[in-house]
Design a protein around this motif. Structure first.
Motif, PDB file in Angstrom:
ATOM      1  N   LEU A  20       0.835  -1.196   0.000  1.00  0.00           N
ATOM      2  CA  LEU A  20       0.000   0.000   0.000  1.00  0.00           C
ATOM      3  C   LEU A  20       0.870   1.247   0.000  1.00  0.00           C
ATOM      4  CD1 LEU A  20      -0.083   1.425   3.091  1.00  0.00           C
ATOM      5  CD2 LEU A  20      -1.423  -0.625   3.582  1.00  0.00           C
ATOM      6  N   LEU A  21       0.254   2.344  -0.376  1.00  0.00           N
ATOM      7  CA  LEU A  21       0.950   3.621  -0.419  1.00  0.00           C
ATOM      8  C   LEU A  21       0.045   4.710   0.132  1.00  0.00           C
ATOM      9  CD1 LEU A  21       3.353   5.409  -1.440  1.00  0.00           C
ATOM     10  CD2 LEU A  21       2.064   5.656  -3.585  1.00  0.00           C
ATOM     11  N   VAL A  22       0.567   5.464   1.079  1.00  0.00           N
ATOM     12  CA  VAL A  22      -0.046   6.714   1.522  1.00  0.00           C
ATOM     13  C   VAL A  22       1.049   7.758   1.385  1.00  0.00           C
ATOM     14  CG1 VAL A  22      -1.089   7.981   3.427  1.00  0.00           C
ATOM     15  CG2 VAL A  22      -1.636   5.556   3.109  1.00  0.00           C
ATOM     16  N   MET A  23       0.990   8.571   0.320  1.00  0.00           N
ATOM     17  CA  MET A  23       2.070   9.492  -0.009  1.00  0.00           C
ATOM     18  C   MET A  23       1.619  10.935   0.173  1.00  0.00           C
ATOM     19  SD  MET A  23       4.593   9.539  -3.330  1.00  0.00           S
ATOM     20  CE  MET A  23       3.398  10.121  -4.545  1.00  0.00           C
ATOM     21  N   PRO A  24       1.999  11.555   1.275  1.00  0.00           N
ATOM     22  CA  PRO A  24       1.649  12.964   1.490  1.00  0.00           C
ATOM     23  C   PRO A  24       2.340  13.845   0.447  1.00  0.00           C
ATOM     24  CG  PRO A  24       2.411  11.916   3.520  1.00  0.00           C
ATOM     25  CD  PRO A  24       2.762  10.995   2.393  1.00  0.00           C
ATOM     26  N   ASP A  25       1.650  14.865   0.026  1.00  0.00           N
ATOM     27  CA  ASP A  25       2.182  15.803  -0.958  1.00  0.00           C
ATOM     28  C   ASP A  25       1.182  16.946  -1.034  1.00  0.00           C
ATOM     29  OD1 ASP A  25       3.682  16.971  -2.967  1.00  0.00           O
ATOM     30  OD2 ASP A  25       3.062  15.590  -4.539  1.00  0.00           O
ATOM     31  N   VAL A  26       1.473  17.930  -1.842  1.00  0.00           N
ATOM     32  CA  VAL A  26       0.449  18.930  -2.142  1.00  0.00           C
ATOM     33  C   VAL A  26      -0.782  18.229  -2.692  1.00  0.00           C
ATOM     34  CG1 VAL A  26      -0.096  20.945  -3.539  1.00  0.00           C
ATOM     35  CG2 VAL A  26       2.191  20.700  -2.560  1.00  0.00           C
ATOM     36  N   ILE A  29      -1.346  10.903  -2.726  1.00  0.00           N
ATOM     37  CA  ILE A  29      -1.683   9.702  -3.481  1.00  0.00           C
ATOM     38  C   ILE A  29      -1.860   8.541  -2.512  1.00  0.00           C
ATOM     39  CG2 ILE A  29      -0.850   8.022  -5.181  1.00  0.00           C
ATOM     40  CD1 ILE A  29       0.667  10.296  -6.531  1.00  0.00           C
ATOM     41  N   TYR A  30      -2.883   7.737  -2.769  1.00  0.00           N
ATOM     42  CA  TYR A  30      -3.193   6.557  -1.948  1.00  0.00           C
ATOM     43  C   TYR A  30      -3.371   5.383  -2.902  1.00  0.00           C
ATOM     44  CZ  TYR A  30      -4.684  10.612   0.777  1.00  0.00           C
ATOM     45  OH  TYR A  30      -4.739  11.852   1.394  1.00  0.00           O
ATOM     46  N   ALA A  31      -2.811   4.220  -2.559  1.00  0.00           N
ATOM     47  CA  ALA A  31      -2.898   3.082  -3.478  1.00  0.00           C
ATOM     48  C   ALA A  31      -2.804   1.758  -2.745  1.00  0.00           C
ATOM     49  CB  ALA A  31      -1.794   3.168  -4.534  1.00  0.00           C
ATOM     50  N   VAL A  32      -3.429   0.738  -3.349  1.00  0.00           N
ATOM     51  CA  VAL A  32      -3.362  -0.639  -2.885  1.00  0.00           C
ATOM     52  C   VAL A  32      -2.978  -1.522  -4.073  1.00  0.00           C
ATOM     53  CG1 VAL A  32      -4.745  -2.608  -2.113  1.00  0.00           C
ATOM     54  CG2 VAL A  32      -5.008  -0.383  -0.989  1.00  0.00           C
ATOM     55  N   ALA A  33      -2.032  -2.437  -3.845  1.00  0.00           N
ATOM     56  CA  ALA A  33      -1.607  -3.395  -4.874  1.00  0.00           C
ATOM     57  C   ALA A  33      -1.635  -4.797  -4.288  1.00  0.00           C
ATOM     58  CB  ALA A  33      -0.206  -3.059  -5.371  1.00  0.00           C
ATOM     59  N   GLY A  41       7.361 -13.639  -6.718  1.00  0.00           N
ATOM     60  CA  GLY A  41       6.845 -12.802  -7.788  1.00  0.00           C
ATOM     61  C   GLY A  41       5.788 -11.822  -7.341  1.00  0.00           C
ATOM     62  N   GLY A  42       4.852 -12.284  -6.533  1.00  0.00           N
ATOM     63  CA  GLY A  42       3.793 -11.400  -6.056  1.00  0.00           C
ATOM     64  C   GLY A  42       4.323 -10.284  -5.201  1.00  0.00           C
ATOM     65  N   ASP A  43       5.262 -10.620  -4.303  1.00  0.00           N
ATOM     66  CA  ASP A  43       5.888  -9.606  -3.458  1.00  0.00           C
ATOM     67  C   ASP A  43       6.565  -8.528  -4.302  1.00  0.00           C
ATOM     68  OD1 ASP A  43       5.155 -11.196  -1.336  1.00  0.00           O
ATOM     69  OD2 ASP A  43       7.160 -11.935  -0.910  1.00  0.00           O
ATOM     70  N   ILE A  44       7.327  -8.971  -5.281  1.00  0.00           N
ATOM     71  CA  ILE A  44       8.112  -8.036  -6.090  1.00  0.00           C
ATOM     72  C   ILE A  44       7.213  -7.179  -6.968  1.00  0.00           C
ATOM     73  CG2 ILE A  44       9.778  -7.906  -7.991  1.00  0.00           C
ATOM     74  CD1 ILE A  44      11.160 -10.357  -6.707  1.00  0.00           C
ATOM     75  N   GLU A  51       6.216   1.448  -5.723  1.00  0.00           N
ATOM     76  CA  GLU A  51       7.382   2.312  -5.915  1.00  0.00           C
ATOM     77  C   GLU A  51       7.246   3.141  -7.191  1.00  0.00           C
ATOM     78  OE1 GLU A  51      10.329   2.804  -3.916  1.00  0.00           O
ATOM     79  OE2 GLU A  51       8.775   2.037  -2.562  1.00  0.00           O
ATOM     80  N   GLY A  52       6.674   2.548  -8.231  1.00  0.00           N
ATOM     81  CA  GLY A  52       6.508   3.258  -9.495  1.00  0.00           C
ATOM     82  C   GLY A  52       5.581   4.450  -9.396  1.00  0.00           C
ATOM     83  N   LEU A  53       4.579   4.363  -8.534  1.00  0.00           N
ATOM     84  CA  LEU A  53       3.652   5.478  -8.368  1.00  0.00           C
ATOM     85  C   LEU A  53       4.333   6.714  -7.786  1.00  0.00           C
ATOM     86  CD1 LEU A  53       0.351   3.881  -7.006  1.00  0.00           C
ATOM     87  CD2 LEU A  53       0.781   4.787  -9.302  1.00  0.00           C
ATOM     88  N   LYS A  54       5.461   6.513  -7.115  1.00  0.00           N
ATOM     89  CA  LYS A  54       6.147   7.646  -6.500  1.00  0.00           C
ATOM     90  C   LYS A  54       6.701   8.622  -7.538  1.00  0.00           C
ATOM     91  CE  LYS A  54       7.224   5.053  -2.305  1.00  0.00           C
ATOM     92  NZ  LYS A  54       8.265   4.498  -1.404  1.00  0.00           N
TER      93      LYS A  54
END
Length: 234
Positions: A20-26, A29-33, A41-44, A51-54
């Motif tokens: 998951l991603l909770v990325m504070p910024d102006v 972005i929030y995401a679940v994978a 493979g699933g972990d990677i 990481e790509g969403l960053k």
């Protein structure tokens, strides 16, 4: 938006392939994978997706930016599995929200879900890219029967399984009091819409998130459980 996140390995799995991603910024972005393709493979795949969403950090939200980012991520994962035989077949779901001043942007591939609770009405705003999801949308399978179908985990679209991907995108008004839920299928497989609504209607987001995880575990916890709850301030 105020956010609360949870992830749990569940009762059956030996590893947690969700990310998951909770990325504070102006523009946060929030995401679940939810990764797939074997233990490693699933972990990677899910890690690479998050990481790509960053790369979106600091950009002005747009649907074009979401699609371009998803294409880069899927290409990177695809090339990695082509280069390393033990990762062959890996991929991941990826469902994200990008917060803008007057709107919320959605990017979505796979069967992780995005729900919107507005004025007491719960709506699943993402389409499941799965065999069962397609059968429900075509009328070939009743929605109530979908949760018990033996084909419910057959994914028809994922990030990284090919060198390009069709990404669903949408824009929603940002309305005070709205609550959003992003979740992997380890939650939605066990909690029907009524149960999700009951949890989302709780006053406290922390309590709501905890109740969802406990409910999924009590119902079997057959998969990893990951969720992000969001609330637009009044």
């Amino acid at each position: 938006m105020r956010s609360v996140a949870r992830t749990h390995i569940g009762r059956i799995r030996q590893s947690n392939q969700d990310a998951l991603l909770v990325m504070p910024d102006v523009y946060p972005i929030y995401a679940v994978a939810d990764g797939m393709g074997g233990h490693r493979g699933g972990d990677i795949a899910s890690f690479m997706a998050i990481e790509g969403l960053k790369a979106l950090y600091g950009l002005t939200p747009s649907l074009a930016a979401i699609d371009a980012c998803y294409q880069r991520i899927t290409r990177d994962i695809y090339l990695r599995q082509q280069a390393e035989d033990y990762l062959s077949g890996m991929g991941t779901t990826l469902t994200m929200l990008w917060e803008a001043p007057g709107s919320v942007l959605l990017g979505h591939v796979g069967d992780s879900r995005a729900y919107l609770l507005r004025e007491g009405q719960l709506t699943q705003v993402s389409n499941d890219h799965s065999l069962v999801g397609e059968m429900v949308r075509s009328g070939a399978l009743a929605r109530d029967a979908a949760r018990s179908s033996p084909y419910r985990n057959v994914i028809t679209r994922a990030v990284g399984t090919e060198d390009r991907v069709v990404c669903d995108t949408a824009v929603f008004d940002r309305v005070p009091g709205d609550r959003w839920l992003l979740c992997s299928d380890g939650l939605s497989e066990h909690l029907d819409a009524r149960s999700i609504l009951d949890c989302l209607m709780m006053n406290d987001l922390e309590t709501s998130a905890d109740r969802m995880v406990v409910s999924a575990l009590e119902a079997g916890g057959r998969d990893n459980i990951t969720l992000i709850l969001l609330e637009v301030p009044r």
